[in-house]
Design an enzyme around this catalytic site. Structure first.
Site, PDB file in Angstrom:
ATOM      1  N   VAL A  11       0.823  -1.207   0.000  1.00  0.00           N
ATOM      2  CA  VAL A  11       0.000   0.000   0.000  1.00  0.00           C
ATOM      3  C   VAL A  11       0.862   1.264   0.000  1.00  0.00           C
ATOM      4  CG1 VAL A  11      -1.583   1.341   1.436  1.00  0.00           C
ATOM      5  CG2 VAL A  11      -2.040  -1.060   0.962  1.00  0.00           C
ATOM      6  N   CYS A 263      -5.760  -9.220   3.339  1.00  0.00           N
ATOM      7  CA  CYS A 263      -6.794  -8.319   3.856  1.00  0.00           C
ATOM      8  C   CYS A 263      -8.045  -9.020   4.368  1.00  0.00           C
ATOM      9  CB  CYS A 263      -7.168  -7.304   2.781  1.00  0.00           C
ATOM     10  SG  CYS A 263      -5.812  -6.176   2.429  1.00  0.00           S
TER      11      CYS A 263
HETATM   12  N1  LIG Z   1      -2.104  -5.208   0.595  1.00  0.00           N
HETATM   13  C1  LIG Z   1      -3.303  -4.776   0.231  1.00  0.00           C
HETATM   14  O1  LIG Z   1      -3.839  -5.166  -0.803  1.00  0.00           O
HETATM   15  C2  LIG Z   1      -4.018  -3.750   1.067  1.00  0.00           C
HETATM   16  C3  LIG Z   1      -5.137  -3.090   0.522  1.00  0.00           C
HETATM   17  C4  LIG Z   1      -5.797  -2.138   1.307  1.00  0.00           C
HETATM   18  C5  LIG Z   1      -5.360  -1.873   2.596  1.00  0.00           C
HETATM   19  N2  LIG Z   1      -4.284  -2.543   3.106  1.00  0.00           N
HETATM   20  C6  LIG Z   1      -3.835  -2.212   4.463  1.00  0.00           C
HETATM   21  O2  LIG Z   1      -2.677  -1.387   4.373  1.00  0.00           O
HETATM   22  C7  LIG Z   1      -1.781  -1.651   5.460  1.00  0.00           C
HETATM   23  C8  LIG Z   1      -0.412  -2.040   4.917  1.00  0.00           C
HETATM   24  O3  LIG Z   1      -0.549  -3.258   4.198  1.00  0.00           O
HETATM   25  P1  LIG Z   1       0.596  -3.780   3.213  1.00  0.00           P
HETATM   26  O4  LIG Z   1       0.039  -4.974   2.528  1.00  0.00           O
HETATM   27  O5  LIG Z   1       1.131  -2.644   2.437  1.00  0.00           O
HETATM   28  O6  LIG Z   1       1.689  -4.260   4.302  1.00  0.00           O
HETATM   29  P2  LIG Z   1       3.212  -4.674   4.043  1.00  0.00           P
HETATM   30  O7  LIG Z   1       3.539  -5.653   5.107  1.00  0.00           O
HETATM   31  O8  LIG Z   1       3.410  -5.040   2.626  1.00  0.00           O
HETATM   32  O9  LIG Z   1       4.030  -3.325   4.300  1.00  0.00           O
HETATM   33  C9  LIG Z   1       4.188  -2.713   5.540  1.00  0.00           C
HETATM   34  C10 LIG Z   1       5.559  -2.047   5.572  1.00  0.00           C
HETATM   35  O10 LIG Z   1       5.675  -1.238   6.742  1.00  0.00           O
HETATM   36  C11 LIG Z   1       7.027  -1.310   7.191  1.00  0.00           C
HETATM   37  N3  LIG Z   1       7.100  -0.859   8.580  1.00  0.00           N
HETATM   38  C12 LIG Z   1       6.667  -1.497   9.700  1.00  0.00           C
HETATM   39  N4  LIG Z   1       6.921  -0.751  10.799  1.00  0.00           N
HETATM   40  C13 LIG Z   1       7.515   0.384  10.362  1.00  0.00           C
HETATM   41  C14 LIG Z   1       8.001   1.546  11.017  1.00  0.00           C
HETATM   42  N5  LIG Z   1       7.910   1.686  12.342  1.00  0.00           N
HETATM   43  N6  LIG Z   1       8.555   2.516  10.277  1.00  0.00           N
HETATM   44  C15 LIG Z   1       8.641   2.374   8.928  1.00  0.00           C
HETATM   45  N7  LIG Z   1       8.206   1.297   8.260  1.00  0.00           N
HETATM   46  C16 LIG Z   1       7.637   0.316   8.964  1.00  0.00           C
HETATM   47  C17 LIG Z   1       7.397  -2.750   6.962  1.00  0.00           C
HETATM   48  O11 LIG Z   1       8.800  -2.930   6.912  1.00  0.00           O
HETATM   49  C18 LIG Z   1       6.726  -3.024   5.611  1.00  0.00           C
HETATM   50  O12 LIG Z   1       7.605  -2.764   4.539  1.00  0.00           O
HETATM   51  C19 LIG Z   1      -2.461  -2.742   6.285  1.00  0.00           C
HETATM   52  O13 LIG Z   1      -3.186  -2.139   7.326  1.00  0.00           O
HETATM   53  C20 LIG Z   1      -3.404  -3.392   5.295  1.00  0.00           C
HETATM   54  O14 LIG Z   1      -4.522  -3.975   5.933  1.00  0.00           O
HETATM   55  C21 LIG Z   1      -3.601  -3.466   2.362  1.00  0.00           C
END
Ligand SMILES: NC(=O)c1ccc[n+]([C@@H]2O[C@H](COP(=O)([O-])OP(=O)(O)OC[C@H]3O[C@@H](n4cnc5c(N)ncnc54)[C@H](O)[C@@H]3O)[C@@H](O)[C@H]2O)c1
Length: 447
Positions: A11, A263
């Site tokens: 995201v 998700c």
């Molecule tokens: N993947 C999807 O399709 C999708 C769609 C809509 C919403 N979301 C939501 O978006 C959010 C993120 O999902 P994602 O799939 O991108 O997760 P992800 O695990 O791919 O990415 C999260 C990132 O955050 C980083 N991170 C963690 N703690 C950190 C910190 N303190 N400082 C900086 N970076 C940090 C991690 O290293 C990781 O790279 C979630 O809440 C998810 O539910 C995801």
């Protein structure tokens, strides 16, 4: 506008890159040094079609930067997006908000001037209140407006979804945030994507309600598919027949092995927990979660049944492992339960996935991976289509027929028509569509 995005996963990276493409100056931050180092070399940490080009263009234009240094980026930003993970908390299924809260503290220490802090991660109702409290507690001088702006993109079509969304939901409590958020999304707003402003708690709930509804819709058609198998109807025709009704709509009515991904499973569970905690249980969603969990495992039993009931020492090849095509995401993929179920029954499992094999290696064991569909089909007793990648839509069945020990093709995504497969000498089993056994059973019953 200067924007900081904290968390450069699916995201954060897609949102940040698209914001840069709109013309904003964006810094994507991540605590994972290897990820930032790779991004700075132009290497994508995830597979998402079109992302590498968009990143390259915007980096070259100087509008997109990657760093682990949160302090510098946040201090210059007018809007800071929090896009870190909110996985299920071990043990109770609530959303784990520790990453979001840790970022809130870091942001509080580094903001300068009026800053809009936007929660893009999917977070339970009330998280915005807590983020605001944490920021005020950590830095009473901070001048922030905390906003909810949930993300609705789909992996595999993330850029298209981000740039042409059905709607953009923004939950605000401080009117000053309205102008900033309108400016952030102005290019989309001009393209007529509705920008929906609500109260912050309402916006938080919209995201969960949307995902729960979609998960329920998938689960509904999956149960109808089971009924189709029992009574000899065709689920694809049923889906078509109901989907033409505009009140229902044809999307998300594809029967299959159950929903997975990063998700739906965690968000439905978190919503169920929130509702229970507030004394207002969502029984439809509780049931959806239970049905879907059982369904993934039931798919392994379906395969075993199709193979005659005893698979000990026999070999099954799986086509596709990711929870859907065009992603390398293996989180909660039905393939995990299928592999485990087959192995528990004594089968040997081989698999091929166009993008998901590296991620799969971390979540399944004792699987023999191959570089293409044909390399894993040699001598197998069943070939199972688990994920409907385009690469599996035009398989060479005569070639497969010659290689396989037993010509059994199990199509858990209803990609093929039975006549086509049967013509090549295969037995064909799919989801919720009459096959020979059922037709025979029905005609026997009728006699
Ligand atoms: N993947 C999807 O399709 C999708 C769609 C809509 C919403 N979301 C939501 O978006 C959010 C993120 O999902 P994602 O799939 O991108 O997760 P992800 O695990 O791919 O990415 C999260 C990132 O955050 C980083 N991170 C963690 N703690 C950190 C910190 N303190 N400082 C900086 N970076 C940090 C991690 O290293 C990781 O790279 C979630 O809440 C998810 O539910 C995801």
């Amino acid at each position: 506008m200067r924007i900081a995005v904290v968390g450069s996963g699916y995201v954060g990276l897609v949102s940040g890159t698209c914001f840069a493409d709109f013309g904003h100056v964006v810094t994507c931050i991540d605590s994972d040094e290897a990820k930032i180092e790779a991004l700075n070399k132009g290497v994508m940490p995830i597979y998402e079609p079109g992302l590498d080009h968009l990143v390259a263009n915007n980096t070259a234009a100087g509008r997109l930067l990657f760093t682990t240094d949160l302090a510098a980026a946040v201090s210059q930003a007018e809007a800071v997006f929090i896009a870190v993970g909110t996985p299920s908390r071990r043990g109770d299924g609530h959303a784990d908000l520790s990453y979001v809260y840790a970022v809130a503290r870091d942001v509080a220490r580094n903001v300068k001037g009026f800053t809009v802090v936007v929660t893009k991660s999917t977070v339970p109702v009330g998280t915005g209140d807590e983020v605001e409290r944490i920021i005020r507690e950590t830095n009473p001088e901070a001048d922030v407006a905390v906003v909810s702006n949930p993300e609705f993109l789909r992996e595999g079509a993330a850029i298209e979804d981000f740039k042409r969304p059905d709607r953009i939901v923004v939950g605000i409590e401080d009117e000053r945030a309205r102008a900033v958020m309108t400016e952030v999304y102005r290019p989309l707003y001009l393209n007529k994507a509705p920008l929906v402003f609500t109260a912050r708690r309402t916006s938080e709930l919209i995201k969960y309600a949307a995902n729960a509804f979609l998960a329920m819709k998938i689960t509904f058609i999956n149960e109808i598919a089971d009924l189709c198998e029992a009574v000899g109807s065709n689920v694809q025709d049923v889906a078509h027949g109901i989907g033409l009704d505009n009140r229902i709509g044809g999307k998300f009515l594809h029967a299959g092995p159950g929903y997975g991904g990063s998700c739906f499973p965690k968000d439905t569970l978190a919503l169920v927990k929130t509702a229970q905690d507030h004394g207002s249980p969502l029984r439809l969603i509780e049931t959806t979660v239970a049905i879907n969990d059982q369904r993934k495992r039931a798919m392994a039993r379906k395969i075993v049944r199709a193979m005659g009931g005893d698979v000990r020492g026999r070999t099954v090849a799986l086509l596709g492992l990711t929870f859907k095509p065009n992603t390398d995401d293996m989180r909660e993929s039905p393939a995990i339960s299928i592999v485990q179920g087959l192995q528990d029954a004594g089968a040997r499992v081989r698999a091929y996935d166009p993008e998901g094999m590296e991620a799969a290696k971390a979540v399944v064991s004792d699987v023999a991976f191959g570089p293409d569909p044909y390399s894993i089909a040699e001598g197998v007793d069943a070939l199972v289509l688990v994920t409907e990648w385009d690469a599996f839509r035009a398989l060479d069945f005569p070639r497969l027929r010659l290689m396989m020990n037993d010509p059994l093709f199990i199509d858990l995504r209803n990609v093929y028509r039975r006549e086509l497969i049967a013509r090549h000498g295969f037995r064909y089993v799919s989801i919720g569509r009459p096959d020979e056994d059922i037709t025979a059973a029905l005609s026997t019953a009728a006699e």
